[in-house]
Write a protein that holds these residues in place. Structure first.
Motif, short mmCIF file in Angstrom:
data_model
loop_
_atom_site.label_atom_id
_atom_site.label_comp_id
_atom_site.label_asym_id
_atom_site.label_seq_id
_atom_site.Cartn_x
_atom_site.Cartn_y
_atom_site.Cartn_z
N LEU A 179 17.37 -14.31 14.59
CA LEU A 179 18.45 -14.91 13.82
C LEU A 179 19.25 -13.78 13.19
O LEU A 179 18.73 -13.02 12.36
CB LEU A 179 17.90 -15.84 12.73
N VAL A 180 20.51 -13.66 13.56
CA VAL A 180 21.35 -12.57 13.06
C VAL A 180 21.75 -12.88 11.62
O VAL A 180 22.43 -13.87 11.34
CB VAL A 180 22.61 -12.39 13.93
N GLU A 181 21.32 -12.02 10.68
CA GLU A 181 21.59 -12.24 9.26
C GLU A 181 22.82 -11.50 8.77
O GLU A 181 23.49 -11.96 7.84
CB GLU A 181 20.36 -11.83 8.44
N GLY A 182 23.12 -10.33 9.36
CA GLY A 182 24.28 -9.58 8.92
C GLY A 182 24.08 -8.10 9.12
O GLY A 182 23.10 -7.66 9.75
N PRO A 183 24.99 -7.27 8.58
CA PRO A 183 24.84 -5.82 8.70
C PRO A 183 23.58 -5.33 8.00
O PRO A 183 23.14 -5.92 7.01
CB PRO A 183 26.10 -5.27 8.00
N ASP A 184 23.00 -4.23 8.53
CA ASP A 184 21.86 -3.64 7.85
C ASP A 184 22.36 -2.89 6.61
O ASP A 184 23.56 -2.82 6.33
CB ASP A 184 21.06 -2.73 8.78
N LYS A 185 21.43 -2.35 5.83
CA LYS A 185 21.79 -1.74 4.55
C LYS A 185 22.74 -0.55 4.71
O LYS A 185 23.56 -0.27 3.84
CB LYS A 185 20.52 -1.30 3.80
N LYS A 186 22.62 0.14 5.84
CA LYS A 186 23.49 1.29 6.07
C LYS A 186 24.83 0.87 6.65
O LYS A 186 25.76 1.69 6.72
CB LYS A 186 22.80 2.28 7.01
N GLY A 187 24.94 -0.40 7.07
CA GLY A 187 26.19 -0.86 7.64
C GLY A 187 26.48 -0.30 9.02
O GLY A 187 27.61 -0.38 9.52
N VAL A 188 25.45 0.28 9.66
CA VAL A 188 25.63 0.90 10.98
C VAL A 188 25.39 -0.11 12.08
O VAL A 188 26.14 -0.19 13.07
CB VAL A 188 24.68 2.10 11.14
N GLN A 189 24.33 -0.90 11.94
CA GLN A 189 23.98 -1.91 12.92
C GLN A 189 23.86 -3.26 12.22
O GLN A 189 24.14 -3.40 11.03
CB GLN A 189 22.66 -1.55 13.61
N PHE A 190 23.40 -4.25 12.97
CA PHE A 190 23.11 -5.56 12.40
C PHE A 190 21.61 -5.75 12.36
O PHE A 190 20.84 -5.04 13.04
CB PHE A 190 23.80 -6.67 13.22
N MET A 191 21.17 -6.70 11.53
CA MET A 191 19.74 -6.95 11.44
C MET A 191 19.48 -8.45 11.43
O MET A 191 20.36 -9.26 11.11
CB MET A 191 19.12 -6.31 10.20
N GLY A 192 18.27 -8.79 11.78
CA GLY A 192 17.81 -10.17 11.74
C GLY A 192 16.29 -10.18 11.83
O GLY A 192 15.66 -9.12 11.79
N ARG A 193 15.73 -11.37 11.92
CA ARG A 193 14.28 -11.50 11.98
C ARG A 193 13.87 -12.33 13.18
O ARG A 193 14.57 -13.27 13.57
CB ARG A 193 13.73 -12.14 10.70
N THR A 194 12.71 -11.98 13.72
CA THR A 194 12.11 -12.80 14.76
C THR A 194 11.49 -14.04 14.11
O THR A 194 11.38 -14.13 12.88
CB THR A 194 11.02 -12.04 15.51
N ARG A 195 11.06 -14.98 14.92
CA ARG A 195 10.36 -16.14 14.38
C ARG A 195 9.07 -15.71 13.67
O ARG A 195 8.61 -16.36 12.73
CB ARG A 195 10.06 -17.15 15.49
N GLY A 196 8.50 -14.59 14.11
CA GLY A 196 7.30 -14.06 13.47
C GLY A 196 7.58 -13.22 12.25
O GLY A 196 6.69 -12.55 11.73
N ASN A 197 8.83 -13.24 11.76
CA ASN A 197 9.24 -12.57 10.52
C ASN A 197 9.30 -11.06 10.64
O ASN A 197 9.27 -10.34 9.63
CB ASN A 197 8.32 -12.96 9.35
N ARG A 198 9.43 -10.55 11.86
CA ARG A 198 9.62 -9.12 12.06
C ARG A 198 11.12 -8.79 11.95
O ARG A 198 11.96 -9.44 12.55
CB ARG A 198 9.13 -8.71 13.45
N ILE A 199 11.43 -7.73 11.18
CA ILE A 199 12.82 -7.27 11.04
C ILE A 199 13.21 -6.49 12.29
O ILE A 199 12.47 -5.63 12.77
CB ILE A 199 12.96 -6.40 9.79
N VAL A 200 14.41 -6.80 12.81
CA VAL A 200 14.92 -6.13 14.01
C VAL A 200 16.33 -5.60 13.72
O VAL A 200 17.17 -6.31 13.16
CB VAL A 200 14.99 -7.10 15.21
N HIS A 201 16.59 -4.36 14.12
CA HIS A 201 17.92 -3.75 14.01
C HIS A 201 18.49 -3.60 15.42
O HIS A 201 17.79 -3.19 16.35
CB HIS A 201 17.83 -2.39 13.34
N PHE A 202 19.79 -3.88 15.57
CA PHE A 202 20.42 -3.84 16.89
C PHE A 202 21.94 -3.82 16.72
O PHE A 202 22.46 -4.24 15.69
CB PHE A 202 20.00 -5.05 17.73
N ALA A 203 22.64 -3.35 17.73
CA ALA A 203 24.09 -3.36 17.72
C ALA A 203 24.58 -4.76 18.08
O ALA A 203 24.04 -5.40 18.99
CB ALA A 203 24.62 -2.34 18.72
N ALA A 204 25.61 -5.23 17.35
CA ALA A 204 26.12 -6.58 17.60
C ALA A 204 27.51 -6.69 17.00
O ALA A 204 28.02 -5.76 16.36
CB ALA A 204 25.19 -7.64 17.01
#
Length: 453
Positions: free
Chosen positions: A396-421
């Motif tokens: 689930l894409v939540e928004g930009p990460d804290k550095k504003g470089v990439q985006f972040m979201g969480r898996t259903r298992g509550n793992r944080i994921v960073h990725f370009a989007a």
């Protein structure tokens, strides 16, 4: 005196309470500011679960007193669990505090600030202090307003407050009062409104969330009120995910375990507090389950969802905990293979049964046991993350990460994921292929052909 900064200590319940206070203050004409330096009013929403949490808040209030000496119109307020626990006695240590509000009186904060402002406008010479920690029937129904940031896609919803469990180490029954549940229709309506405002993931909150409604609603066809609520939230259009915290192991009856296999929006993530893996210590803690029953719950949930993610709470160094008791905890901790854990060194809380128990464990022993479990947890997390490398996870894409470089979201298992989007994907469920991992964070790339990154 209308610029307010709220600093929150402690759990997600406290975060939710602070958000509701902020929403009520905004409705009254106050401005919620993003930093304390620009505030006329500083509210500390406090925690009492451990002594360190109280000491942090007291230290912060003492620091703010220096600002008040420079600006006598600056207002300091202490809210929440420490306010409830210590009440007016806080004024002995913190004479510059203007406002003390307990856990059942959050909704009164706007009125109290209005009164303080009026006293200042009238030129009151003597310090005007307000202490409000009385119990109030129906106060659980007042935590319902939300302050949503732009394109916010996750939210907490309070469904129940208070606790009747009386664990020997815990001060929550004193600070939060008896167990009280909100009406189911009101909770569902709040969730529907959040979904209409763009929220896609809701976390249901309560001190013992699985006890929801047990005095107010009937079991229907073997389905508990809490699972009935999950069913209704699961049916809300627009909502994509459901989580909840914190439960109690005794709440995991067959109906809740089965819900993980039939409610598609209920994420395969469980926070299941163990506290100890020793039956002797569990009994001293007044925790009404055994290590075998706890392990059975874990196994039952994994049978329903083999990919289930688990987190837990553990207390090391509870009074009387021997090396053998801790070894039983360590063994069960290892067997359950947790993905995340909150490991605490036992903290004496005055007024709890454990505070008067003999055989208090030395601090150095607590620290040693704490480190043993933290090392195990790191190994578990690294091992689980290694199994995710090369896989494609729903995020689930939540928004930009804290550095504003990439985006972040969480898996259903509550793992944080960073990725370009692209920002247009905020609020969407997207497939992300995992290509790198640290102990706490996953990194990947969108697995949709043609999706703008």
């Amino acid at each position: 005196m209308n610029r307010v900064f709220i600093k929150t200590y402690g759990c997600q319940m406290n975060e939710r309470d602070s958000e509701a206070v902020a929403a009520m203050l905004r409705a009254r004409g106050y401005r919620i500011v993003p930093d304390e330096d620009s505030a006329d009013v500083m509210l500390l929403n406090t925690c009492s679960v451990r002594d360190m949490a109280e000491q942090k808040a007291i230290g912060k209030a003492s620091y703010l007193a220096q600002k008040k000496k420079r600006n006598p119109r600056f207002v300091i307020g202490i809210l929440g669990c420490m306010a409830q626990n210590r009440g007016a006695a806080l004024l002995d240590a913190l004479p510059d505090v203007d406002l003390i509000v307990g856990t059942q009186k959050f909704h009164q904060v706007p009125d109290h600030l209005d009164n303080l402002r009026a006293a200042q406008a009238a030129g009151a010479v003597l310090p005007t202090r307000i202490v409000d920690i009385a119990e109030e029937a129906g106060s659980q129904n007042t935590i319902r307003e939300h302050v949503l940031e732009d394109r916010q896609v996750t939210a907490f919803v309070s469904i129940q407050q208070g606790c009747n469990m009386d664990c020997a180490f815990c001060i929550v029954p004193k600070t939060r009062g008896d167990e009280r549940s909100r009406p189911m229709d009101e909770i569902v309506r709040e969730c529907e409104e959040l979904a209409d405002r763009g929220v896609r993931e809701i976390t249901l909150l309560g001190q013992i969330v699985t006890s929801y409604g047990r005095r107010d609603y009937e079991h229907t066809g073997g389905i508990s009120p809490f699972v009935q609520l999950l069913e209704r939230v699961n049916a809300i259009p627009g909502l994509k995910r459901i989580r909840f915290t914190s439960p109690h192991p005794r709440g995991f009856k067959d109906d809740l375990v089965a819900a993980y296999g039939r409610l598609e929006k209920l994420c395969e993530y469980v926070h299941l507090p163990m506290q100890s893996g020793s039956d002797r210590i569990l009994k001293l803690m007044n925790r009404p389950y055994s290590r075998d029953r706890y392990r059975q719950i874990v196994d039952d949930l994994r049978r329903v969802r083999p990919d289930m993610y688990f987190s837990t709470d553990i207390i090391v160094g509870f009074p009387g905990e021997t090396a053998e008791d801790f070894e039983q905890t360590r063994a069960l901790f290892e067997a359950c293979n947790y993905d995340m854990a909150y490991v605490f060194k036992y903290s004496v809380r005055s007024g709890t049964p454990a505070a008067a128990m003999a055989d208090q464990v030395p601090d150095e022993v607590k620290e040693e046991r704490n480190q043993v479990l933290l090392r195990l947890l790191e190994q578990n997390s690294d091992r689980r993350n290694a199994t995710l490398l090369g896989t494609t996870q729903e995020v689930l894409v939540e928004g930009p990460d804290k550095k504003g470089v990439q985006f972040m979201g969480r898996t259903r298992g509550n793992r944080i994921v960073h990725f370009a989007a692209h920002e247009r994907l905020i609020g969407e469920l997207v497939p992300v292929k995992i290509n790198r991992a640290s102990t706490a964070v996953l990194y990947g790339e969108l697995a949709l052909a043609g999706v703008e990154r």
